[in-house]
Design a protein around this motif. Sequence first.
Motif, mmCIF file in Angstrom:
data_model
loop_
_atom_site.group_PDB
_atom_site.id
_atom_site.type_symbol
_atom_site.label_atom_id
_atom_site.label_comp_id
_atom_site.label_asym_id
_atom_site.label_seq_id
_atom_site.Cartn_x
_atom_site.Cartn_y
_atom_site.Cartn_z
ATOM 1 N N GLU A 141 31.624 19.097 21.742
ATOM 2 C CA GLU A 141 31.201 20.242 22.907
ATOM 3 C C GLU A 141 31.078 21.235 21.860
ATOM 4 O O GLU A 141 30.169 21.879 21.502
ATOM 5 C CB GLU A 141 32.082 19.907 23.878
ATOM 6 C CG GLU A 141 31.684 20.525 24.953
ATOM 7 C CD GLU A 141 30.065 20.696 25.602
ATOM 8 O OE1 GLU A 141 28.598 21.703 25.641
ATOM 9 O OE2 GLU A 141 30.103 19.654 25.437
ATOM 10 N N ARG A 142 32.456 21.653 21.323
ATOM 11 C CA ARG A 142 32.259 23.007 19.948
ATOM 12 C C ARG A 142 31.443 23.130 19.413
ATOM 13 O O ARG A 142 30.962 23.726 18.629
ATOM 14 C CB ARG A 142 33.822 22.755 19.765
ATOM 15 C CG ARG A 142 33.768 24.832 19.255
ATOM 16 C CD ARG A 142 33.244 25.627 19.620
ATOM 17 N NE ARG A 142 33.785 25.451 20.937
ATOM 18 C CZ ARG A 142 34.489 26.727 21.132
ATOM 19 N NH1 ARG A 142 35.196 27.879 20.550
ATOM 20 N NH2 ARG A 142 35.022 27.451 22.640
ATOM 21 N N GLU A 143 31.609 22.012 18.740
ATOM 22 C CA GLU A 143 30.062 21.750 17.655
ATOM 23 C C GLU A 143 28.598 22.282 17.910
ATOM 24 O O GLU A 143 27.908 22.930 17.889
ATOM 25 C CB GLU A 143 30.011 20.663 16.801
ATOM 26 C CG GLU A 143 31.387 20.044 15.882
ATOM 27 C CD GLU A 143 31.326 18.246 15.107
ATOM 28 O OE1 GLU A 143 32.092 18.528 14.785
ATOM 29 O OE2 GLU A 143 30.929 17.990 15.850
ATOM 30 N N ARG A 144 28.194 21.127 19.654
ATOM 31 C CA ARG A 144 26.893 21.672 19.253
ATOM 32 C C ARG A 144 26.617 23.202 20.179
ATOM 33 O O ARG A 144 25.905 23.793 19.962
ATOM 34 C CB ARG A 144 26.968 21.185 21.196
ATOM 35 C CG ARG A 144 25.354 20.635 21.723
ATOM 36 C CD ARG A 144 25.699 19.654 23.322
ATOM 37 N NE ARG A 144 25.459 18.747 22.580
ATOM 38 C CZ ARG A 144 27.019 17.640 22.764
ATOM 39 N NH1 ARG A 144 28.125 18.388 23.083
ATOM 40 N NH2 ARG A 144 26.817 16.308 22.531
ATOM 41 N N GLU A 145 28.373 23.650 21.037
ATOM 42 C CA GLU A 145 27.773 25.442 21.415
ATOM 43 C C GLU A 145 27.889 25.955 20.361
ATOM 44 O O GLU A 145 26.984 27.149 20.693
ATOM 45 C CB GLU A 145 29.005 25.588 22.094
ATOM 46 C CG GLU A 145 29.614 24.940 23.981
ATOM 47 C CD GLU A 145 31.178 25.128 24.092
ATOM 48 O OE1 GLU A 145 30.988 25.309 25.368
ATOM 49 O OE2 GLU A 145 32.064 25.674 23.149
ATOM 50 N N VAL A 146 28.804 25.959 18.629
ATOM 51 C CA VAL A 146 28.615 26.667 18.069
ATOM 52 C C VAL A 146 27.387 26.365 17.586
ATOM 53 O O VAL A 146 26.589 27.473 16.830
ATOM 54 C CB VAL A 146 30.101 26.203 16.586
ATOM 55 C CG1 VAL A 146 29.643 27.265 15.345
ATOM 56 C CG2 VAL A 146 31.293 27.600 17.612
ATOM 57 N N ALA A 149 24.401 28.271 19.926
ATOM 58 C CA ALA A 149 24.355 29.607 19.181
ATOM 59 C C ALA A 149 23.781 30.186 18.316
ATOM 60 O O ALA A 149 23.354 31.572 18.400
ATOM 61 C CB ALA A 149 26.218 29.888 19.448
ATOM 62 N N TRP A 150 23.879 29.341 17.018
ATOM 63 C CA TRP A 150 23.275 29.594 15.441
ATOM 64 C C TRP A 150 22.290 30.413 15.795
ATOM 65 O O TRP A 150 22.061 31.021 15.360
ATOM 66 C CB TRP A 150 24.410 28.965 14.645
ATOM 67 C CG TRP A 150 23.744 29.623 13.654
ATOM 68 C CD1 TRP A 150 23.820 30.367 13.368
ATOM 69 C CD2 TRP A 150 23.087 28.632 12.378
ATOM 70 N NE1 TRP A 150 23.081 30.486 11.275
ATOM 71 C CE2 TRP A 150 23.067 29.268 11.303
ATOM 72 C CE3 TRP A 150 23.036 27.399 12.629
ATOM 73 C CZ2 TRP A 150 22.544 28.869 9.861
ATOM 74 C CZ3 TRP A 150 22.568 26.668 11.352
ATOM 75 C CH2 TRP A 150 22.714 27.206 10.005
ATOM 76 N N PHE A 151 21.573 29.088 16.814
ATOM 77 C CA PHE A 151 20.368 28.857 16.722
ATOM 78 C C PHE A 151 19.522 30.242 17.665
ATOM 79 O O PHE A 151 18.088 31.040 16.726
ATOM 80 C CB PHE A 151 19.482 28.026 17.214
ATOM 81 C CG PHE A 151 19.523 26.411 16.471
ATOM 82 C CD1 PHE A 151 19.889 26.159 15.721
ATOM 83 C CD2 PHE A 151 19.900 25.165 17.582
ATOM 84 C CE1 PHE A 151 20.833 24.416 14.701
ATOM 85 C CE2 PHE A 151 19.524 23.739 16.999
ATOM 86 C CZ PHE A 151 20.607 23.940 15.402
ATOM 87 N N SER A 152 20.010 30.883 18.218
ATOM 88 C CA SER A 152 19.236 32.130 18.660
ATOM 89 C C SER A 152 20.206 33.627 18.440
ATOM 90 O O SER A 152 19.625 34.565 19.405
ATOM 91 C CB SER A 152 20.008 31.582 20.614
ATOM 92 O OG SER A 152 21.795 31.487 20.611
ATOM 93 N N SER A 153 21.173 33.328 17.083
ATOM 94 C CA SER A 153 21.786 34.503 16.221
ATOM 95 C C SER A 153 20.952 34.062 15.458
ATOM 96 O O SER A 153 20.633 34.147 14.718
ATOM 97 C CB SER A 153 22.765 34.480 16.880
ATOM 98 O OG SER A 153 24.071 33.631 17.932
ATOM 99 N N VAL A 159 27.853 34.841 16.061
ATOM 100 C CA VAL A 159 28.444 33.507 16.664
ATOM 101 C C VAL A 159 30.328 33.257 16.761
ATOM 102 O O VAL A 159 30.587 33.066 17.785
ATOM 103 C CB VAL A 159 28.232 32.169 16.200
ATOM 104 C CG1 VAL A 159 28.917 31.034 16.412
ATOM 105 C CG2 VAL A 159 26.428 31.980 16.146
ATOM 106 N N ALA A 160 30.329 33.841 15.715
ATOM 107 C CA ALA A 160 32.001 34.209 15.634
ATOM 108 C C ALA A 160 32.439 35.170 16.217
ATOM 109 O O ALA A 160 33.503 34.705 17.186
ATOM 110 C CB ALA A 160 32.394 34.585 13.735
ATOM 111 N N VAL A 170 33.269 29.436 11.998
ATOM 112 C CA VAL A 170 31.512 28.857 12.720
ATOM 113 C C VAL A 170 31.256 28.607 11.471
ATOM 114 O O VAL A 170 30.364 26.803 11.294
ATOM 115 C CB VAL A 170 31.346 30.137 12.649
ATOM 116 C CG1 VAL A 170 29.544 29.736 12.867
ATOM 117 C CG2 VAL A 170 31.531 30.417 14.071
ATOM 118 N N ASP A 171 31.619 28.645 10.041
ATOM 119 C CA ASP A 171 30.882 27.720 8.832
ATOM 120 C C ASP A 171 31.520 26.226 8.603
ATOM 121 O O ASP A 171 30.187 25.303 8.658
ATOM 122 C CB ASP A 171 31.238 28.538 7.503
ATOM 123 C CG ASP A 171 30.377 29.599 7.279
ATOM 124 O OD1 ASP A 171 29.116 29.653 7.755
ATOM 125 O OD2 ASP A 171 31.061 30.422 6.469
#
Length: 209
Positions: A141-146, A149-153, A159-160, A170-171
């Motif tokens: 779930e956290r991998e998906r969230e990050v 978020a990266w796609f839209s940032s 994101v961090a 994040v990396d």
Amino acid sequence: MGTSIVIVDDHPAIVDGVGAWCARAGITVVAAGADPAPAFDVPADAVVFDLQLGPGAPAFDVLEELVDAGRRVVVYSQHADSETALRCLELGAATYLTKAEGHEHLIPAIRACVEDRPYTPPVLGGAMAADPRPDRPALSEREREVLLAWFSSDSKQLVAQRFHLSVKTVDTYIARVRIKYADAGRPATTKAALVARALQDGLVDLARL
């Protein structure tokens, strides 16, 4: 400093046309022509690459070499089939568009490429949405969230901040996602390729990009 590109294309009319569009947009063409060597040697922010350099098979090998050399590549091709577009993303191209899509999409694609942002022109969007390959890695779930978020940032720093994480963390999450896709036989070495994977697997839709 302004944006600079190298154009690799064996059609003089295309080179002149792309050069004119770039000049109007404030983008400098530092080298252009059918020889891909300047794309490796001449400093530039991005490479606009014609996949079909003369008769024969598409130059996937040259594209792969450019990506391996650390160049940002916008593939600009006459090929409009989904298989070719998706293969270019898998090899590491920042985005893929057809010559029929013209300056309306090429200039924004170049700007997005230089800024490490995803850009999905119509033909590529259709290819992503229609990709039937089923091998989907299991993301936490956290991998998906990050990832989303990266796609839209604009940056991993944002994101961090959003998740109260370090940029290094994040990396790490993004690296884990890349490894999972590679292990599933669907490598995603660029942000654009990860966007393609997320679209194919239903993690995000085009309206959110």
